[in-house]
Motif scaffolding. Structure first.
Motif, PDB file in Angstrom:
ATOM      1  N   SER A  12      -6.285  -4.598  -5.977  1.00  0.00           N
ATOM      2  CA  SER A  12      -5.131  -4.265  -6.807  1.00  0.00           C
ATOM      3  C   SER A  12      -5.582  -3.659  -8.136  1.00  0.00           C
ATOM      4  N   GLN A  60       1.291  -4.457  -3.672  1.00  0.00           N
ATOM      5  CA  GLN A  60       2.712  -4.828  -3.661  1.00  0.00           C
ATOM      6  C   GLN A  60       2.846  -6.338  -3.563  1.00  0.00           C
ATOM      7  N   ASP A  61       1.852  -6.977  -2.934  1.00  0.00           N
ATOM      8  CA  ASP A  61       1.848  -8.432  -2.753  1.00  0.00           C
ATOM      9  C   ASP A  61       0.406  -8.917  -2.861  1.00  0.00           C
ATOM     10  N   ALA A 100       5.413  -2.963   3.166  1.00  0.00           N
ATOM     11  CA  ALA A 100       5.507  -2.054   2.029  1.00  0.00           C
ATOM     12  C   ALA A 100       4.558  -0.888   2.257  1.00  0.00           C
ATOM     13  N   ARG A 119       3.204   3.151   0.576  1.00  0.00           N
ATOM     14  CA  ARG A 119       3.145   3.966  -0.637  1.00  0.00           C
ATOM     15  C   ARG A 119       2.226   5.150  -0.384  1.00  0.00           C
ATOM     16  N   ASP A 139       5.305   4.163  -6.612  1.00  0.00           N
ATOM     17  CA  ASP A 139       5.772   2.804  -6.338  1.00  0.00           C
ATOM     18  C   ASP A 139       5.774   2.563  -4.832  1.00  0.00           C
ATOM     19  N   TRP A 140       5.906   1.304  -4.480  1.00  0.00           N
ATOM     20  CA  TRP A 140       5.956   0.926  -3.068  1.00  0.00           C
ATOM     21  C   TRP A 140       7.384   1.039  -2.545  1.00  0.00           C
TER      22      TRP A 140
END
Ligand SMILES: [Ca+2]
Ligand SMILES: [Ca+2]
Ligand SMILES: [Ca+2]
Length: 208
Positions: free
Chosen positions: A68, A76-77, A114, A116, A142-143
Protein backbone atom coordinates in the motif's frame (compact mmCIF):
# COMPACT_ATOMS: atom_id res chain seq x y z
CA UNK A 1 -37.71 -7.41 31.31
CA UNK A 2 -39.89 -5.27 29.04
CA UNK A 3 -41.24 -6.63 25.78
CA UNK A 4 -39.14 -4.13 23.79
CA UNK A 5 -35.98 -5.24 25.56
CA UNK A 6 -36.83 -8.86 24.84
CA UNK A 7 -37.29 -8.12 21.14
CA UNK A 8 -34.01 -6.24 21.20
CA UNK A 9 -32.29 -9.24 22.80
CA UNK A 10 -33.81 -11.61 20.25
CA UNK A 11 -32.67 -9.42 17.34
CA UNK A 12 -29.26 -9.02 18.93
CA UNK A 13 -28.85 -12.78 19.23
CA UNK A 14 -29.99 -13.25 15.64
CA UNK A 15 -27.47 -10.67 14.44
CA UNK A 16 -24.70 -12.31 16.46
CA UNK A 17 -25.44 -15.71 15.00
CA UNK A 18 -25.86 -14.47 11.43
CA UNK A 19 -23.03 -12.01 11.01
CA UNK A 20 -20.09 -14.47 10.94
CA UNK A 21 -21.90 -16.60 8.36
CA UNK A 22 -22.88 -13.67 6.18
CA UNK A 23 -19.44 -12.05 6.18
CA UNK A 24 -17.13 -15.09 5.91
CA UNK A 25 -15.54 -15.12 2.49
CA UNK A 26 -15.05 -18.51 0.88
CA UNK A 27 -11.73 -17.31 -0.58
CA UNK A 28 -8.26 -17.76 0.92
CA UNK A 29 -6.07 -14.63 0.94
CA UNK A 30 -8.77 -12.76 -1.00
CA UNK A 31 -7.30 -9.37 -0.06
CA UNK A 32 -3.72 -10.42 -0.87
CA UNK A 33 -2.66 -9.74 2.73
CA UNK A 34 -0.35 -12.79 3.02
CA UNK A 35 2.95 -11.66 4.60
CA UNK A 36 5.14 -12.32 1.57
CA UNK A 37 8.49 -10.52 1.42
CA UNK A 38 8.18 -7.76 -1.18
CA UNK A 39 11.74 -7.51 -2.45
CA UNK A 40 11.43 -5.00 -5.29
CA UNK A 41 11.93 -1.22 -4.97
CA UNK A 42 12.77 -1.37 -1.26
CA UNK A 43 9.64 -3.31 -0.34
CA UNK A 44 7.30 -1.58 -2.78
CA UNK A 45 6.34 -4.69 -4.68
CA UNK A 46 7.26 -8.27 -5.47
CA UNK A 47 6.40 -11.10 -7.82
CA UNK A 48 6.01 -14.71 -6.81
CA UNK A 49 5.66 -18.23 -8.06
CA UNK A 50 1.93 -19.02 -7.70
CA UNK A 51 2.87 -21.97 -5.46
CA UNK A 52 4.13 -19.47 -2.88
CA UNK A 53 0.94 -17.40 -2.85
CA UNK A 54 -1.87 -18.61 -0.59
CA UNK A 55 -5.19 -19.25 -2.30
CA UNK A 56 -4.34 -17.82 -5.71
CA UNK A 57 -2.93 -19.61 -8.75
CA UNK A 58 -1.98 -18.98 -12.35
CA UNK A 59 -1.08 -21.35 -15.14
CA UNK A 60 0.66 -18.69 -17.19
CA UNK A 61 2.46 -16.18 -14.98
CA UNK A 62 3.88 -15.13 -11.63
CA UNK A 63 1.64 -13.24 -9.21
CA UNK A 64 2.52 -9.59 -8.52
CA UNK A 65 1.80 -8.01 -5.13
CA UNK A 66 2.13 -4.32 -4.21
CA UNK A 67 2.59 -2.65 -0.86
CA UNK A 68 0.00 0.00 0.00
CA UNK A 69 1.28 3.45 -0.95
CA UNK A 70 3.79 2.31 -3.57
CA UNK A 71 3.71 4.70 -6.55
CA UNK A 72 0.97 6.59 -4.70
CA UNK A 73 -1.53 3.71 -4.82
CA UNK A 74 -3.10 2.84 -1.47
CA UNK A 75 -4.58 -0.62 -0.95
CA UNK A 76 -8.39 -0.60 -0.99
CA UNK A 77 -8.34 -3.03 1.96
CA UNK A 78 -5.48 -3.82 4.33
CA UNK A 79 -1.89 -3.14 3.26
CA UNK A 80 -1.45 -5.12 0.03
CA UNK A 81 -3.06 -5.65 -3.34
CA UNK A 82 -2.33 -7.40 -6.64
CA UNK A 83 -1.52 -6.20 -10.12
CA UNK A 84 -3.12 -8.62 -12.59
CA UNK A 85 -0.59 -7.69 -15.28
CA UNK A 86 2.24 -9.30 -13.37
CA UNK A 87 6.00 -9.39 -13.87
CA UNK A 88 7.63 -10.60 -16.01
CA UNK A 89 5.72 -11.90 -19.00
CA UNK A 90 7.68 -14.88 -20.24
CA UNK A 91 4.84 -16.58 -22.11
CA UNK A 92 3.61 -13.71 -24.25
CA UNK A 93 0.02 -14.61 -23.35
CA UNK A 94 -2.65 -12.85 -21.29
CA UNK A 95 -2.20 -12.76 -17.50
CA UNK A 96 -4.45 -14.91 -15.35
CA UNK A 97 -5.15 -15.07 -11.64
CA UNK A 98 -7.55 -17.68 -10.31
CA UNK A 99 -8.77 -19.41 -7.18
CA UNK A 100 -10.82 -22.59 -6.73
CA UNK A 101 -13.20 -22.79 -3.78
CA UNK A 102 -15.89 -25.10 -2.46
CA UNK A 103 -19.47 -24.44 -3.47
CA UNK A 104 -22.83 -26.19 -3.44
CA UNK A 105 -24.39 -26.80 -6.86
CA UNK A 106 -27.39 -24.57 -7.63
CA UNK A 107 -26.70 -22.25 -4.71
CA UNK A 108 -26.25 -18.54 -5.29
CA UNK A 109 -23.19 -16.55 -4.21
CA UNK A 110 -22.10 -12.93 -4.25
CA UNK A 111 -18.73 -11.91 -5.68
CA UNK A 112 -17.27 -8.56 -4.68
CA UNK A 113 -13.88 -7.01 -5.38
CA UNK A 114 -12.15 -3.68 -5.91
CA UNK A 115 -10.31 -2.76 -9.13
CA UNK A 116 -8.31 0.22 -10.26
CA UNK A 117 -6.48 1.19 -13.43
CA UNK A 118 -2.78 1.97 -13.34
CA UNK A 119 -1.96 3.86 -16.51
CA UNK A 120 -5.14 4.77 -18.39
CA UNK A 121 -8.00 2.80 -19.88
CA UNK A 122 -7.48 -0.85 -19.09
CA UNK A 123 -9.75 -3.88 -19.05
CA UNK A 124 -9.98 -7.41 -17.78
CA UNK A 125 -12.37 -10.35 -17.74
CA UNK A 126 -13.82 -11.92 -14.61
CA UNK A 127 -15.42 -15.34 -14.85
CA UNK A 128 -16.98 -17.44 -12.10
CA UNK A 129 -19.62 -20.11 -12.83
CA UNK A 130 -22.39 -18.41 -14.85
CA UNK A 131 -20.97 -14.90 -14.37
CA UNK A 132 -18.69 -13.83 -17.25
CA UNK A 133 -17.93 -10.12 -17.64
CA UNK A 134 -15.43 -7.89 -19.38
CA UNK A 135 -14.78 -4.87 -17.18
CA UNK A 136 -13.55 -1.55 -18.53
CA UNK A 137 -11.10 -0.19 -16.00
CA UNK A 138 -10.33 3.52 -16.47
CA UNK A 139 -10.24 5.09 -12.99
CA UNK A 140 -6.57 5.60 -12.05
CA UNK A 141 -7.26 7.83 -9.03
CA UNK A 142 -9.48 5.56 -6.96
CA UNK A 143 -10.79 2.04 -6.57
CA UNK A 144 -14.09 0.92 -8.10
CA UNK A 145 -16.18 -1.72 -6.36
CA UNK A 146 -17.65 -4.62 -8.30
CA UNK A 147 -20.54 -6.73 -7.03
CA UNK A 148 -22.22 -9.56 -8.90
CA UNK A 149 -24.17 -12.75 -8.28
CA UNK A 150 -23.50 -16.21 -9.64
CA UNK A 151 -24.99 -19.66 -9.26
CA UNK A 152 -22.60 -22.55 -8.76
CA UNK A 153 -22.96 -25.63 -10.94
CA UNK A 154 -20.66 -28.00 -9.05
CA UNK A 155 -18.95 -28.59 -5.70
CA UNK A 156 -15.83 -26.69 -6.78
CA UNK A 157 -15.92 -23.33 -8.56
CA UNK A 158 -13.10 -21.35 -10.17
CA UNK A 159 -12.94 -17.56 -9.97
CA UNK A 160 -10.68 -16.31 -12.77
CA UNK A 161 -9.37 -12.89 -13.73
CA UNK A 162 -7.78 -12.50 -17.18
CA UNK A 163 -6.11 -9.40 -18.61
CA UNK A 164 -7.61 -7.95 -21.80
CA UNK A 165 -5.97 -4.51 -22.09
CA UNK A 166 -3.10 -4.43 -21.74
CA UNK A 167 -3.10 -8.03 -22.84
CA UNK A 168 0.54 -9.02 -22.41
CA UNK A 169 2.19 -5.81 -21.13
CA UNK A 170 3.18 -5.91 -17.48
CA UNK A 171 1.54 -2.66 -16.26
CA UNK A 172 -2.15 -2.55 -15.37
CA UNK A 173 -5.32 -3.77 -13.67
CA UNK A 174 -4.95 -3.57 -9.88
CA UNK A 175 -7.18 -5.89 -7.81
CA UNK A 176 -7.95 -5.98 -4.07
CA UNK A 177 -10.45 -7.18 -1.47
CA UNK A 178 -11.83 -10.11 -3.48
CA UNK A 179 -14.63 -11.89 -1.62
CA UNK A 180 -17.22 -14.58 -2.28
CA UNK A 181 -20.05 -15.11 0.19
CA UNK A 182 -22.97 -17.51 0.16
CA UNK A 183 -26.26 -15.67 -0.23
CA UNK A 184 -28.04 -17.37 2.66
CA UNK A 185 -28.74 -14.54 5.13
CA UNK A 186 -32.38 -14.03 4.10
CA UNK A 187 -33.71 -17.53 4.94
CA UNK A 188 -31.31 -17.69 7.92
CA UNK A 189 -32.56 -14.36 9.23
CA UNK A 190 -36.17 -15.43 8.87
CA UNK A 191 -35.55 -18.74 10.64
CA UNK A 192 -33.70 -17.07 13.51
CA UNK A 193 -36.28 -14.31 13.75
CA UNK A 194 -38.86 -17.07 13.93
CA UNK A 195 -36.91 -18.68 16.77
CA UNK A 196 -36.62 -15.31 18.51
CA UNK A 197 -40.35 -14.66 18.19
CA UNK A 198 -41.12 -18.19 19.39
CA UNK A 199 -38.89 -17.45 22.36
CA UNK A 200 -40.86 -14.28 23.04
CA UNK A 201 -44.08 -16.28 22.85
CA UNK A 202 -42.76 -18.75 25.43
CA UNK A 203 -41.55 -15.94 27.69
CA UNK A 204 -44.91 -14.21 27.44
CA UNK A 205 -46.76 -17.43 28.21
CA UNK A 206 -44.67 -18.05 31.32
CA UNK A 207 -45.35 -14.54 32.54
CA UNK A 208 -49.12 -14.83 32.19
CA1 LIG B 1 -5.58 -5.97 0.44
CA1 LIG C 1 -1.03 -20.61 -4.86
CA1 LIG D 1 3.12 -5.56 -13.25
Amino acid sequence: MSKIRRIGTALGLAALVISPIASASLLDNGSFEQALTLNQAGGGWGYFDPNDVDGWSSDTNDIEIWNSGFNGVDAQDGTRFAELNAHPNTTGSAFTLFQDFDTVANETYQLTFAYRARVGQESFNVTVADLDMDIINFETGDWTLFSGMFTASSESTRLMFTSINPDTETLGNFLDNVSVVAKVPEPGTLALLGLGLAGLGIARKRKS
